[in-house]
Design a protein around this motif. Structure first.
Motif, short mmCIF file in Angstrom:
data_model
loop_
_atom_site.label_atom_id
_atom_site.label_comp_id
_atom_site.label_asym_id
_atom_site.label_seq_id
_atom_site.Cartn_x
_atom_site.Cartn_y
_atom_site.Cartn_z
N ASN A 63 0.84 -1.20 0.00
CA ASN A 63 0.00 0.00 0.00
C ASN A 63 0.88 1.25 0.00
O ASN A 63 2.04 1.22 0.42
N LYS A 64 0.30 2.34 -0.41
CA LYS A 64 0.99 3.64 -0.32
C LYS A 64 0.61 4.26 1.03
O LYS A 64 -0.54 4.63 1.25
N TRP A 65 1.58 4.36 1.92
CA TRP A 65 1.31 4.85 3.26
C TRP A 65 1.60 6.35 3.36
O TRP A 65 2.53 6.87 2.75
N SER A 66 0.83 7.01 4.20
CA SER A 66 1.12 8.42 4.53
C SER A 66 2.22 8.44 5.60
O SER A 66 2.51 7.41 6.23
N ASP A 67 2.79 9.61 5.82
CA ASP A 67 3.85 9.72 6.84
C ASP A 67 3.33 9.34 8.22
O ASP A 67 4.01 8.70 9.02
N LYS A 68 2.08 9.74 8.50
CA LYS A 68 1.48 9.43 9.80
C LYS A 68 1.32 7.91 9.97
O LYS A 68 1.63 7.35 11.03
N GLU A 69 0.86 7.26 8.89
CA GLU A 69 0.66 5.80 8.95
C GLU A 69 1.98 5.08 9.14
O GLU A 69 2.06 4.06 9.84
N VAL A 70 3.03 5.59 8.48
CA VAL A 70 4.35 4.97 8.62
C VAL A 70 4.79 4.98 10.08
O VAL A 70 5.28 3.98 10.62
N LYS A 71 4.59 6.13 10.77
CA LYS A 71 4.98 6.25 12.18
C LYS A 71 4.17 5.30 13.05
O LYS A 71 4.70 4.64 13.95
N VAL A 72 2.85 5.22 12.76
CA VAL A 72 1.99 4.34 13.55
C VAL A 72 2.42 2.88 13.39
O VAL A 72 2.54 2.14 14.38
N VAL A 77 4.83 -2.29 15.09
CA VAL A 77 5.74 -3.39 14.78
C VAL A 77 6.77 -3.55 15.89
O VAL A 77 7.12 -4.68 16.30
N GLU A 78 7.27 -2.41 16.40
CA GLU A 78 8.24 -2.49 17.49
C GLU A 78 7.63 -3.15 18.73
O GLU A 78 8.27 -3.94 19.41
N GLU A 79 6.35 -2.83 19.01
CA GLU A 79 5.66 -3.43 20.15
C GLU A 79 5.55 -4.95 19.97
O GLU A 79 5.76 -5.72 20.90
N GLN A 81 7.47 -6.83 18.21
CA GLN A 81 8.81 -7.42 18.33
C GLN A 81 9.19 -7.61 19.80
O GLN A 81 9.72 -8.66 20.19
N LEU A 82 8.89 -6.59 20.58
CA LEU A 82 9.22 -6.65 22.00
C LEU A 82 8.48 -7.77 22.70
O LEU A 82 8.98 -8.39 23.64
N MET A 83 7.28 -8.06 22.22
CA MET A 83 6.49 -9.13 22.81
C MET A 83 6.86 -10.49 22.22
O MET A 83 6.24 -11.50 22.55
N SER A 84 7.83 -10.51 21.30
CA SER A 84 8.28 -11.74 20.63
C SER A 84 7.17 -12.40 19.82
O SER A 84 7.22 -13.61 19.55
N ALA A 85 6.18 -11.60 19.46
CA ALA A 85 5.10 -12.14 18.60
C ALA A 85 5.59 -12.27 17.17
O ALA A 85 5.13 -13.14 16.41
N ILE A 86 6.50 -11.40 16.78
CA ILE A 86 7.05 -11.43 15.42
C ILE A 86 8.55 -11.22 15.51
O ILE A 86 9.08 -10.78 16.53
N SER A 87 9.22 -11.52 14.40
CA SER A 87 10.66 -11.24 14.32
C SER A 87 10.96 -10.76 12.91
O SER A 87 10.28 -11.11 11.95
N ILE A 88 11.98 -9.95 12.80
CA ILE A 88 12.39 -9.44 11.50
C ILE A 88 13.10 -10.57 10.75
O ILE A 88 13.92 -11.29 11.33
N ALA A 89 12.77 -10.74 9.46
CA ALA A 89 13.36 -11.84 8.68
C ALA A 89 13.65 -11.38 7.26
O ALA A 89 13.14 -10.36 6.79
N ASN A 90 14.49 -12.13 6.56
CA ASN A 90 14.77 -11.88 5.14
C ASN A 90 13.83 -12.72 4.28
O ASN A 90 13.26 -13.70 4.74
N HIS A 91 13.68 -12.30 3.02
CA HIS A 91 12.87 -13.10 2.09
C HIS A 91 13.48 -14.48 1.94
O HIS A 91 14.71 -14.63 1.96
#
Length: 778
Positions: A63-72, A77-79, A81-91
């Motif tokens: 999607n094309k995100w607005s600057d506000k949406e990007v911050k949200v 996503v950081e939250e 990650q902190l909860m270990s619900a997700i992790s950053i990965a490569n394709h």
């Protein structure tokens, strides 16, 4: 274990681990998956209920995100990650990409939604994708509404296309059937200069595609296809021709004059089509990889058509519809020209001497003399002379490859073999005992020429020539031939011609002389025709025809007589009519046609029908009436028939017709109607001396077929069933009516033109009336 990754921002790829056979702990909301705080507080990693790995057909765009949406989203996503619900990965290989979006919460914060709706379409057991029943129903209703519209706004039409396209991943060949919609939208926008609010016409062209979706959607599904291919086919096109290569085999061909005018992009697609026909015609339910060195062709195939370029779309649609009937999926992959060696070489062949053929004018002469063959044994799609042909190498339209590998015995073929294969062709003819048309050069010095001459079957020269030669063989002097032949009328000769031609072909098959006639051979011929359902009368006609060669003794042969007695008993001839019709029905109809109001067509039809009923003569006799032989007297009109007719013979009088003036009912008076017809046609007939002329220009002499057609038209308009009663039935009706009125047989016989000893009227013409027009017994 496998991986599902979810697309978020350009810099985030979120990996969810899923164990095969486990279940995902997510609450489902409208097809999307939503994390809850309770779940996230104690779950690390997610399990998904699939027994097999999901397969993604197309990767969604971000999607094309607005600057506000990007911050949200960054914060959410950081939250996670902190909860270990997700992790950053490569394709990684085998990933499944889904979209995310955010929704506002009552406290004005946002919730991150992971949209796994596309996974709902998977049937993990059968590896298929299907639409929810609700969506099928809505889509069908939408299409039915579109079918009822004559026009709509382009914007509305574009929305319908979008809905169709979104459903296509779960509809086999769905994208193929959207191209016509896209084309109409493109043309409408072009006309409106890009204005989506303009109206466009819903063309009737779209009906077939709309109905296709309506019919296919209730049972639609799509198998999840993997990158595994049953065949790999290479193809290429040049300005001179096309080439194809598959599994060590190559083939090629040349363009027709019309095809060579197309753009090279079109020719590349046509080469792909020909390659599929050559190498995959017996394939079904499989995937095929097409290697092509033209990027436009690759794009057209993989998109199942072209919206802007009609020619490219037409040939691409042809390719895919051919695949659709066989449940074949193809994928076009670009290959560099340098690597496409085999197909490229094949497409640039210059051996055009193999494409030699007779001119169409010469071939038509062959057809007129020898008849139409069913197959061309040595041809390609460029030079074929028959719709069915055999090629020397793989050909996209060929019935079979290599004529020497098939039997010729049951074929009536046309063969123009390469000169180096003439001897082999003649040997094949002898082996298969075949018969057909063979074209060879007139090379008398060649060793095969005597063999060729020995195999020749002389063509049927025509009935007249056969009888002429028979008379010569019978010691009739040459200067007497024409006089002897004039004893046979053209009509009789035409009838004999059929029987003599069949006899000629029968003798040719046996390799015997048609002029060497014997009773056993004639019986064999007649038995063959009997088995072909020939009637007693037809067989008798054939016997009479052969008697023109054999002489009159053939009919007196006891074996031949016995044969015909047997045929008469088994297949007894029946009269054409068991009943006849009342002439009053037709006369009453003709009485309604006022003579003074008729145009030439109706005047002609009325006269010829009344004349047939009043005289009881054959159609042939009416066509022989000449102006010079019509004599008008005060109380009648007299007509002499001087031309030769069916009953003409030495010492036998010709028909003499008398038409009295019928003053009490002038509207059906034949004599008065005849005078009116003569007056109306006086300036139209030019030099024609016959009474009846065609009512359309150039007003030539009317044939017996035209006269029959006119009478039949009048009978039909009178209410008679002309599928049963033909024009000749006027003779039955007139003579039977005279008999019912008490006219003696001799008077009827003389008026109708039967001989003194004839029993024809009693046997065939004197018929009872039908009780009504529906009571007809054949």
């Amino acid at each position: 274990m496998f991986v599902i990754t979810l697309l978020t921002l350009r810099r985030y790829v979120i990996r969810l681990w899923a164990q095969q056979g486990d279940y995902i702990f997510l609450s489902i909301d409208g097809g999307a998956c939503r994390f809850t705080k309770k779940v996230l507080s104690y779950i690390q990693g997610l399990s998904i209920p699939f027994t097999t790995k999901p397969y993604q057909v197309t990767v969604p765009t971000e999607n094309k995100w607005s600057d506000k949406e990007v911050k949200v989203i960054d914060t959410l996503v950081e939250e996670l990650q902190l909860m270990s619900a997700i992790s950053i990965a490569n394709h990684c290989k085998g990933e499944y990409i889904s979209k995310i979006f955010t929704v506002p919460k009552p406290d004005k914060s946002y919730r991150l939604i992971l949209n796994l709706k596309s996974l709902n379409r998977y049937n993990s057991d059968s590896m298929t994708i299907s639409l929810p029943e609700e969506k099928k129903f809505r889509l069908i209703e939408l299409l039915k509404r579109l079918l009822s519209l004559r026009e709509c706004r382009i914007r509305e039409f574009a929305k319908i296309i979008g809905t169709l396209v979104s459903a296509c991943p779960a509809v086999n060949y769905g994208f193929l059937h959207t191209k016509l919609f896209e084309r109409h939208k493109y043309l409408a926008l072009k006309q409106s200069r890009g204005n989506y609010d303009e109206k466009m016409e819903i063309s009737s062209e779209l009906s077939s595609e709309i109905n296709w979706f309506i019919n296919i959607l209730p049972k639609s599904f799509k198998s999840i296809r993997v990158n595994s291919y049953n065949m790999e086919i290479f193809s290429d096109a040049s300005r001179s021709g096309w080439g194809a290569y598959c599994a060590g085999n190559s083939t090629f061909g040349f363009w027709t004059r019309d095809e060579s005018k197309f753009h090279i992009n079109y020719l590349e697609l046509l080469a792909v089509y020909f390659a599929l026909l050559c190498f995959a015609s017996k394939q079904s339910n499989c995937n095929i990889l097409c290697r092509v060195d033209n990027t436009t062709a690759v794009a057209s195939i993989n998109r199942m058509g072209s919206v802007q370029f009609q020619n490219l779309n037409n040939i691409t649609q042809k390719i895919w519809r051919w695949c659709e009937t066989r449940n074949i999926y193809i994928f076009a992959s670009y290959i560099n020209t340098k690597e496409n060696v085999e197909a490229d070489i094949a497409s640039r062949q210059n051996h055009k001497e193999t494409e030699w053929s007779l001119s169409q004018k010469a071939f038509q002469k062959i057809l007129s003399k020898f008849g139409t063959p069913s197959i061309d044994l040595f041809a390609s799609r460029v030079n074929k002379k028959c719709s069915k042909f055999v090629s020397w190498r793989r050909d996209p339209e060929a019935f079979q490859v290599d004529a020497f590998t098939m039997s010729w015995s049951v074929l009536y073929f046309y063969a123009f073999p390469p000169f180096s294969m003439v001897l082999r062709t003649l040997q094949k003819l002898i082996e298969d005992k075949a018969e057909g048309i063979v074209v060879v050069p007139l090379w008398i010095s060649q060793p095969w020429y005597p063999i060729f001459e020995s195999l020749l079957v002389r063509p049927f020269p025509g009935g007249r020539e056969v009888i002429r030669k028979a008379l010569l063989l019978g010691a009739v002097p040459k200067n007497s031939l024409d006089i002897c032949l004039s004893s046979i009328t053209p009509a009789t000769l035409k009838q004999y011609n059929t029987g003599l031609k069949l006899w000629w072909e029968f003798c040719s098959r046996l390799g015997s002389n048609p002029y060497n006639v014997s009773a056993p051979k004639v019986l064999e011929f007649l038995t063959e025709q009997y088995k072909n359902n020939a009637s007693y009368g037809t067989l008798n006609s054939y016997r009479s025809a052969i008697a023109q060669i054999a002489g009159p003794d053939l009919g007196q042969d006891l074996r031949v007589k016995r044969f015909f007695k047997g045929v008469f008993g088994v297949r007894r001839p029946l009269p054409r009519y068991e009943n006849t019709w009342d002439p009053g029905i037709v006369i009453n109809y003709l009485r309604t046609l006022k003579n003074g109001e008729l145009d030439l067509e109706m005047l002609t039809k009325k006269l010829v029908t009344l004349l047939a009923l009043a005289t009881g003569q054959r159609i042939q006799t009416l066509g022989c009436i000449e102006l010079d032989n019509i004599l008008v007297r005060d109380d009648r009109i007299e007509i002499k028939i001087v031309q030769r007719i069916k009953t003409s013979a030495p010492n036998r009088s010709q028909p003499f017709l008398i038409l009295p003036f019928f003053n009490s009912d002038p509207n059906v008076c034949v004599a008065k109607l005849l005078l009116k017809y003569l007056h109306k046609t006086q300036e139209l007939r030019n030099t024609c001396n016959h009474l009846f002329v065609t009512h359309k220009k150039p007003h030539n002499k009317a044939t017996t077929q035209s006269i029959s057609r006119w009478i039949k038209d009048v009978l039909h308009k009178s209410g008679l069933d002309t599928t049963i009663f033909k024009a000749h039935s006027t003779r039955h009706a007139a003579t039977s009516a005279a008999a019912r009125k008490g006219v003696n047989f001799d008077s009827i016989r003389l008026a109708a033109g039967w001989t003194q000893n004839s029993s024809t009227f009693a046997n065939f013409y004197n018929r009872p009336l039908v009780k009504n027009l529906l009571d007809i017994k054949l």
